[in-house]
Design a protein around this motif. Structure first.
Motif, PDB file in Angstrom:
ATOM      1  N   ILE A 123     -16.751  -0.874  35.430  1.00  7.94           N
ATOM      2  CA  ILE A 123     -17.622  -0.614  34.701  1.00  7.94           C
ATOM      3  C   ILE A 123     -18.093   0.940  34.921  1.00  7.94           C
ATOM      4  CG2 ILE A 123     -19.435  -1.099  33.519  1.00  7.94           C
ATOM      5  CD1 ILE A 123     -18.742  -4.126  32.217  1.00  7.94           C
ATOM      6  N   PHE A 124     -18.577   0.811  36.380  1.00 11.98           N
ATOM      7  CA  PHE A 124     -19.510   1.995  37.007  1.00 11.98           C
ATOM      8  C   PHE A 124     -18.641   2.769  37.565  1.00 11.98           C
ATOM      9  CE2 PHE A 124     -22.082   3.479  40.597  1.00 11.98           C
ATOM     10  CZ  PHE A 124     -23.073   3.578  39.887  1.00 11.98           C
ATOM     11  N   LEU A 143     -24.248  -9.647  33.292  1.00 10.14           N
ATOM     12  CA  LEU A 143     -23.586 -10.250  32.415  1.00 10.14           C
ATOM     13  C   LEU A 143     -23.293 -11.099  34.123  1.00 10.14           C
ATOM     14  CD1 LEU A 143     -21.984  -8.475  29.412  1.00 10.14           C
ATOM     15  CD2 LEU A 143     -22.771 -10.439  29.002  1.00 10.14           C
ATOM     16  N   ILE A 185     -14.783   5.065  25.312  1.00  7.39           N
ATOM     17  CA  ILE A 185     -15.557   4.162  24.970  1.00  7.39           C
ATOM     18  C   ILE A 185     -15.778   3.000  24.399  1.00  7.39           C
ATOM     19  CG2 ILE A 185     -17.018   4.394  22.476  1.00  7.39           C
ATOM     20  CD1 ILE A 185     -16.949   7.223  23.115  1.00  7.39           C
ATOM     21  N   ILE A 245     -14.900   0.362  27.939  1.00  8.28           N
ATOM     22  CA  ILE A 245     -15.830   0.044  28.945  1.00  8.28           C
ATOM     23  C   ILE A 245     -16.507  -1.505  28.252  1.00  8.28           C
ATOM     24  CG2 ILE A 245     -18.646   0.762  29.423  1.00  8.28           C
ATOM     25  CD1 ILE A 245     -17.731   3.251  29.345  1.00  8.28           C
ATOM     26  N   PRO A 246     -16.369  -1.207  26.481  1.00  6.87           N
ATOM     27  CA  PRO A 246     -17.181  -2.370  25.386  1.00  6.87           C
ATOM     28  C   PRO A 246     -15.922  -3.323  25.931  1.00  6.87           C
ATOM     29  CG  PRO A 246     -17.270  -1.144  25.049  1.00  6.87           C
ATOM     30  CD  PRO A 246     -16.819   0.128  25.746  1.00  6.87           C
ATOM     31  N   ALA A 279     -16.919  -5.242  28.777  1.00 10.99           N
ATOM     32  CA  ALA A 279     -18.326  -6.339  28.974  1.00 10.99           C
ATOM     33  C   ALA A 279     -18.138  -7.688  28.454  1.00 10.99           C
ATOM     34  CB  ALA A 279     -19.445  -5.516  28.174  1.00 10.99           C
ATOM     35  N   VAL A 280     -16.837  -7.363  26.789  1.00 14.34           N
ATOM     36  CA  VAL A 280     -16.501  -9.037  26.559  1.00 14.34           C
ATOM     37  C   VAL A 280     -16.015  -9.114  27.147  1.00 14.34           C
ATOM     38  CG1 VAL A 280     -15.214  -9.310  24.837  1.00 14.34           C
ATOM     39  CG2 VAL A 280     -16.309  -7.301  24.292  1.00 14.34           C
ATOM     40  N   GLN A 307     -15.053 -11.250  38.325  1.00 18.22           N
ATOM     41  CA  GLN A 307     -15.728 -10.384  38.125  1.00 18.22           C
ATOM     42  C   GLN A 307     -15.975  -9.371  38.673  1.00 18.22           C
ATOM     43  OE1 GLN A 307     -17.970 -12.427  35.583  1.00 18.22           O
ATOM     44  NE2 GLN A 307     -16.830 -13.572  34.920  1.00 18.22           N
ATOM     45  N   VAL A 312     -16.906  -5.375  37.661  1.00 16.79           N
ATOM     46  CA  VAL A 312     -18.193  -4.606  37.445  1.00 16.79           C
ATOM     47  C   VAL A 312     -18.573  -3.434  37.460  1.00 16.79           C
ATOM     48  CG1 VAL A 312     -20.911  -4.329  38.300  1.00 16.79           C
ATOM     49  CG2 VAL A 312     -20.054  -7.375  36.950  1.00 16.79           C
ATOM     50  N   LEU A 357     -16.302 -10.048  30.757  1.00 19.18           N
ATOM     51  CA  LEU A 357     -17.199 -10.163  31.516  1.00 19.18           C
ATOM     52  C   LEU A 357     -18.073 -11.656  31.006  1.00 19.18           C
ATOM     53  CD1 LEU A 357     -18.726  -7.712  33.727  1.00 19.18           C
ATOM     54  CD2 LEU A 357     -18.363  -9.519  33.953  1.00 19.18           C
ATOM     55  N   SER A 358     -17.991 -11.650  29.704  1.00 19.03           N
ATOM     56  CA  SER A 358     -19.071 -12.484  29.228  1.00 19.03           C
ATOM     57  C   SER A 358     -18.301 -13.135  28.655  1.00 19.03           C
ATOM     58  CB  SER A 358     -19.510 -11.727  27.483  1.00 19.03           C
ATOM     59  OG  SER A 358     -18.614 -11.793  27.148  1.00 19.03           O
ATOM     60  N   GLN A 359     -16.721 -12.937  28.655  1.00 20.59           N
ATOM     61  CA  GLN A 359     -16.486 -14.475  28.108  1.00 20.59           C
ATOM     62  C   GLN A 359     -16.114 -15.596  29.767  1.00 20.59           C
ATOM     63  OE1 GLN A 359     -14.135 -15.145  25.162  1.00 20.59           O
ATOM     64  NE2 GLN A 359     -15.475 -13.859  24.002  1.00 20.59           N
ATOM     65  N   ARG A 360     -16.305 -16.405  29.995  1.00 22.99           N
ATOM     66  CA  ARG A 360     -16.063 -17.093  31.170  1.00 22.99           C
ATOM     67  C   ARG A 360     -15.280 -18.644  30.889  1.00 22.99           C
ATOM     68  NH1 ARG A 360     -19.608 -16.533  36.484  1.00 22.99           N
ATOM     69  NH2 ARG A 360     -20.661 -15.178  35.879  1.00 22.99           N
ATOM     70  N   THR A 384     -23.287   2.988  25.955  1.00 18.07           N
ATOM     71  CA  THR A 384     -21.872   3.592  25.742  1.00 18.07           C
ATOM     72  C   THR A 384     -21.918   4.835  24.650  1.00 18.07           C
ATOM     73  OG1 THR A 384     -20.652   1.776  26.495  1.00 18.07           O
ATOM     74  CG2 THR A 384     -19.474   4.019  26.207  1.00 18.07           C
ATOM     75  N   PRO A 433     -24.369  -0.023  34.065  1.00 17.82           N
ATOM     76  CA  PRO A 433     -23.744  -1.301  34.744  1.00 17.82           C
ATOM     77  C   PRO A 433     -24.411  -2.387  35.031  1.00 17.82           C
ATOM     78  CG  PRO A 433     -23.348   1.172  35.554  1.00 17.82           C
ATOM     79  CD  PRO A 433     -23.940   1.094  34.689  1.00 17.82           C
ATOM     80  N   GLN A 454     -25.796 -13.142  26.010  1.00 20.26           N
ATOM     81  CA  GLN A 454     -24.998 -12.663  26.427  1.00 20.26           C
ATOM     82  C   GLN A 454     -24.288 -11.929  25.441  1.00 20.26           C
ATOM     83  OE1 GLN A 454     -21.979 -13.772  28.584  1.00 20.26           O
ATOM     84  NE2 GLN A 454     -24.306 -14.208  29.804  1.00 20.26           N
TER      85      GLN A 454
END
Lengths: 166, 166
Positions: A91-92, B163, A153, A156-157, A160-161, A84, A88, A163-166, B95, B157, B84
């Protein structure tokens, strides 16, 4: 699912490396000397006559180097898909690099536009009538850079996707 | 923790709205008529003599409208800090808007630079010697836009951190 996203991430990064590297080499090797000479002047156009093109080369090189350095973390994400903190962080830094690349590409694009069309109100003449192959070359070298922007473009998403899946 | 991040997100969005709105109004109302007239020409500079400035106004307006529309989701995130899917969606659209805003700002910035310095190699003269207040105005109107870009670099970020925390 997350492993698939990480592999996609890796592929998009490779494509962005090719695009930015190509753009920066194509721009940095552009110059044209016209085949006629007056007594005092040899007509010659080089990419670094315009500071925006120098910035374009620098921005593309920095982003390309960053992408190469970020390949090991990408491989790490393929192997350990639950990571995780490193996502992050990526992404930054990706966001910062996206801004650098977009700024370079669009600053160069606006000068390319001026070189082609000129501006009658400001009395800036189009230089593409004389420097034909120079103009073709600088126009073409934008493509890889804008391709790199498109990759970011998506990148980055994707993170994010993941990151949201765990 | 997540609620704090969402509140920060809301504040940064408000700042970005002020910045982009200010930039787009400042640029769109810029024109200067010089106090002398020849027989056939009245010297007058307007922002839309340069297509990059028109693009700057359009990009800033679109991003400003997007930010206003994304305030309700931000409030929703403050109230329901575990959401989420909507955060991933916001990262995606943020973005895209960041790229639009950066492209507009840096395209305009490169024309502002040319207006100030000109380019001797391409024989483009600086127009700022004549159009003094016009140049000051277009330079100033870049500030809000680059401020908006800075806000986005923090916003994306922040969403990613939110997230990763569950």
């Amino acid at each position: 699912m997350n492993r698939g996203l990480s592999i996609l991430d890796f592929i998009f990064k490779l494509l962005a490396i090719v695009g930015t590297l190509g753009s920066s080499i194509a721009m940095a090797t552009t110059n044209e000397t016209l085949p006629f000479v007056t007594r005092f002047v040899r007509f010659r156009a080089e990419y670094d006559d315009f500071p925006m093109f120098t910035y374009f080369v620098v921005a593309n090189s920095i982003v390309c180097a960053y992408l190469v350095l970020s390949l090991p973390p990408s491989i790490f994400h393929i192997l350990r898909s639950t990571a995780q903190g490193s996502r992050v962080l990526l992404i930054f830094s990706d966001t910062a690099m996206l801004v650098l690349l977009t700024a370079g590409a669009s600053a160069a694009a606006s000068i390319v536009y001026l070189a082609h069309k000129g501006n009658t109100k400001a009395n800036w003449l189009s230089i593409c009538q004389q420097f034909n192959s120079f103009c073709e070359r600088i126009s073409g070298s934008l493509i890889g850079s804008f391709g790199g922007v498109a990759m970011f473009i998506v990148l980055i998403p994707l993170s994010a996707v993941a990151l949201s899946q765990r």
